[in-house]
Design an enzyme around this catalytic site. Structure first.
Site, mmCIF file in Angstrom:
data_model
loop_
_atom_site.group_PDB
_atom_site.id
_atom_site.type_symbol
_atom_site.label_atom_id
_atom_site.label_comp_id
_atom_site.label_asym_id
_atom_site.label_seq_id
_atom_site.Cartn_x
_atom_site.Cartn_y
_atom_site.Cartn_z
ATOM 1 N N ASP A 1 0.898 1.469 2.044
ATOM 2 C CA ASP A 1 -0.126 0.497 2.427
ATOM 3 C C ASP A 1 -1.342 0.537 1.509
ATOM 4 O OD1 ASP A 1 1.427 -0.226 4.678
ATOM 5 O OD2 ASP A 1 0.692 1.572 5.697
ATOM 6 N N LYS B 1 -0.140 -2.590 -2.478
ATOM 7 C CA LYS B 1 0.786 -2.792 -3.594
ATOM 8 C C LYS B 1 1.253 -4.237 -3.693
ATOM 9 C CE LYS B 1 3.657 0.390 -2.138
ATOM 10 N NZ LYS B 1 2.868 0.922 -0.998
ATOM 11 N N GLY B 2 1.350 -4.910 -2.525
ATOM 12 C CA GLY B 2 1.827 -6.300 -2.517
ATOM 13 C C GLY B 2 0.992 -7.157 -3.448
ATOM 14 N N GLY C 1 6.258 -3.227 4.156
ATOM 15 C CA GLY C 1 5.675 -4.511 4.496
ATOM 16 C C GLY C 1 4.623 -4.827 3.460
ATOM 17 N N HIS C 2 4.846 -5.857 2.688
ATOM 18 C CA HIS C 2 3.874 -6.236 1.663
ATOM 19 C C HIS C 2 3.267 -7.582 2.043
ATOM 20 C CE1 HIS C 2 5.834 -3.539 -1.625
ATOM 21 N NE2 HIS C 2 5.138 -2.869 -0.751
ATOM 22 N N GLN D 1 6.427 2.065 0.115
ATOM 23 C CA GLN D 1 5.850 3.301 0.682
ATOM 24 C C GLN D 1 4.946 3.974 -0.370
ATOM 25 O OE1 GLN D 1 9.566 2.996 1.304
ATOM 26 N NE2 GLN D 1 8.848 1.777 2.986
ATOM 27 N N THR E 1 9.316 9.389 4.605
ATOM 28 C CA THR E 1 10.423 8.453 4.764
ATOM 29 C C THR E 1 11.656 9.072 4.104
ATOM 30 O OG1 THR E 1 11.096 6.142 4.585
ATOM 31 C CG2 THR E 1 9.943 7.077 2.672
ATOM 32 N N THR F 1 5.043 -3.001 11.723
ATOM 33 C CA THR F 1 5.094 -2.631 13.139
ATOM 34 C C THR F 1 3.844 -3.049 13.902
ATOM 35 O OG1 THR F 1 4.142 -0.480 12.634
ATOM 36 C CG2 THR F 1 6.532 -0.609 12.689
ATOM 37 N N ARG G 1 1.228 -1.472 14.029
ATOM 38 C CA ARG G 1 0.503 -0.279 14.498
ATOM 39 C C ARG G 1 -0.843 -0.159 13.786
ATOM 40 N NH1 ARG G 1 4.667 4.589 13.549
ATOM 41 N NH2 ARG G 1 5.156 3.335 11.725
ATOM 42 N N LYS H 1 -9.221 -2.571 -2.308
ATOM 43 C CA LYS H 1 -10.080 -2.623 -1.114
ATOM 44 C C LYS H 1 -11.421 -1.918 -1.290
ATOM 45 C CE LYS H 1 -6.831 -3.550 2.554
ATOM 46 N NZ LYS H 1 -6.337 -3.166 3.852
ATOM 47 N N ASP I 1 -14.190 -3.278 -1.650
ATOM 48 C CA ASP I 1 -15.164 -4.050 -0.859
ATOM 49 C C ASP I 1 -15.279 -3.568 0.582
ATOM 50 O OD1 ASP I 1 -12.422 -5.176 -0.863
ATOM 51 O OD2 ASP I 1 -13.245 -6.449 0.724
ATOM 52 N N SER J 1 -9.552 -3.957 -7.080
ATOM 53 C CA SER J 1 -9.329 -5.110 -6.216
ATOM 54 C C SER J 1 -10.395 -5.149 -5.124
ATOM 55 C CB SER J 1 -7.924 -5.016 -5.628
ATOM 56 O OG SER J 1 -7.789 -5.965 -4.594
ATOM 57 N N LEU J 2 -10.924 -6.356 -4.885
ATOM 58 C CA LEU J 2 -12.070 -6.519 -3.985
ATOM 59 C C LEU J 2 -11.808 -7.546 -2.904
ATOM 60 C CD1 LEU J 2 -14.269 -6.762 -7.102
ATOM 61 C CD2 LEU J 2 -14.575 -4.906 -5.457
#
Ligand code: IMP
Ligand code: MG
Length: 442
Positions: A8, A11-12, A35-36, A218, A233, A295, A297, A325, A327, A407-408
């Site tokens: 998380d 990466k997407g 999940g991307h 992952q 994993t 999920t 979560r 992230k 920002d 990345s912002l």
């Protein structure tokens, strides 16, 4: 491109960015646990198995040999893309990838329940049991799906075997073999046009000097061999995993890019030294929208952990980092970075291999002033507040790795490209002039 933390990392978005100059994007490990999230203009794409390169019409996307494929989810994902007018013609699936079956999902959930307080906090998608069957050599591969007669026999045997486990060990009702066989024969026909010898296809692209991006799912700390076992994993998300999982040699990889968040998150169980509680954790979770793509979560949030960062540099041989992230930290008056752990009264500068030792590690922090200004509209390093720049410099210095991308925000343009992440300048791994962190060198 690999995740440098617990997954998380954003990466997407970075794959999407790098895919612009890629002719081919390859997923080498993991399955629908990933999940991307990719945002293009006003559309949000949530991808689990399909590389985000699919959003570029000329990019070939490969789901490689080291992945595990849940056909029901993959087909749904393909449909979602087509509904949004994105073609899936350039999607190719490795014939040697393993297939997630209904019994894998059932056993994943049931075994988590049985573990009680020792549970791993899996995504419940059948990932571990699919890889376990691969190692046990009882797995079903995509190529088995392509041969109807073979498949019948193999599935009948496997379902019988798994039914015994479901009934006797977990007290669950058995699966009906005919129902499962019919379901998977239908999936097989839908997937058939996409199935290829992926190693060969990738090799041809290499010989044609195409640009190929290997997209990790992952993160480093979730690696089966080098992560925080057993809270990991069942695949190898580290850079070396890209070779095994796509069937290419290590000599053809030019550059390894790590992705790390400007703070840390973790979803699922397991020790997390810099984890926060209270208002700052709430702020990171809210501003960072830290809820799982797969999920839903809530992710656990904490300060940046440079011990883990340095570990990721070592294990993956990182050439550079993308920090995402940043920002999210905009409103904080001060920001902490974990520079070492205290373990049983001693300073510990390297990730301990024992889960119980890791659980006892207390973070030792270096505190930096915050910038308390919005940064999501910054488009170059010069636009960034001085304190934000100092924070990034500090991270690069302590991890001894250049930062290539900042990345912002979620959208494609909320990005600062510091140096060409693909072509370099390729710096020596330990090139850190006069770092104040000499005490930490190896
Ligand atoms: P599994 O991969 O479903 O077996 O889950 C094992 C561990 O990895 C759990 O802690 C999951 O939360 C975590 N995990 C698996 N996939 C991802 C991911 O894509 N992002 C973050 N955590 C993940
Ligand atoms: Mg994710």
């Amino acid at each position: 491109m690999i995740g440098a933390q617990w997954g998380d990392e954003g990466k997407g978005k970075i794959t999407d960015l790098l895919s612009r100059s890629a002719d081919m994007v390859v997923r080498s490990q993991g399955g629908v646990n990933a999940g991307h999230t990719v945002v293009v203009q006003d559309q949000t794409f949530k991808l689990h198995l399909i590389p985000s390169g699919i959003l570029y019409p000329d990019t070939e996307c490969i789901i490689g040999s080291g992945t595990v494929i849940d056909p029901s989810v993959l087909l749904e994902e393909m449909q979602q893309l087509r509904d949004l007018k994105v073609s899936t013609e350039n999607l190719f699936i490795s014939q040697t990838a393993h297939v997630t079956m209904p019994y894998h999902r059932l056993i994943d959930k049931a075994s988590e329940e049985k573990r009680g307080k020792h549970k791993i906090g899996t995504t419940g998608r059948g990932i571990g049991p699919t890889y376990a069957d691969k190692s046990e050599r009882t797995g079903i591969r995509i190529i088995d799906l392509m041969n109807t007669d073979d498949l019948r026999a193999k599935l009948a045997w496997a379902i019988n075997y798994k039914n015994a486990i479901l009934e006797k060990l977990y007290n669950l009702p058995p699966l009906n073999p005919e129902t499962v066989i019919t379901e998977y024969l239908d999936y097989a026909e839908q997937l058939r046009p996409h199935v290829v010898d992926s190693s060969l296809k990738i090799y041809k692209a290499i010989r044609q000097k195409k640009n190929i991006l290997f997209e990790g799912a992952q993160g480093t700390l979730l690696d089966l061999d080098h992560g925080t076992y057993p809270y990991v994993t069942s695949s190898n998300p580290i850079a070396g995993g890209a070779c095994v999982g796509s069937g290419i040699g290590p000599t053809v990889i030019d550059r390894v890019i790590g992705v790390a968040k400007a703070y840390t998150t973790r979803v699922g169980e397991g020790p997390f030294p810099t984890e926060l509680e209270g208002p700052i954790e709430q702020l990171l979770c809210d501003r960072g929208a830290e809820f799982g793509t797969t999920t839903g979560r809530r992710r656990r949030c904490g300060w940046f952990d440079a011990v883990i960062g340095r570990y990721a540099v070592r294990i993956n041989g990182l050439d550079c980092l993308a920090i995402t992230k940043l920002d999210v930290l905009d409103t904080l008056p001060e920001i902490k970075v974990c520079v070492a752990y205290e373990l049983d009264g001693k300073t510990c500068r390297h990730l301990p291999s024992s889960a119980s030792e890791f659980a006892r590690c207390q973070p030792m922090y270096h505190t930096l002033p915050g910038w308390e200004k919005p940064t999501s509209d910054c488009r170059s390093l010069d636009d960034l507040p001085e304190q934000a720049l100092d924070y990034l410099r500090f991270l690069a210095e302590i991890m001894e790795v250049p930062i290539a991308i900042v990345s912002l925000g979620a959208s494609r343009d909320q990005t600062i490209i510091v140096e060409d992440p693909i072509h370099g300048p390729k710096r020596a791994l330990l090139d850190h002039n006069g770092s104040p962190w000499d005490a930490m060198t190896y």
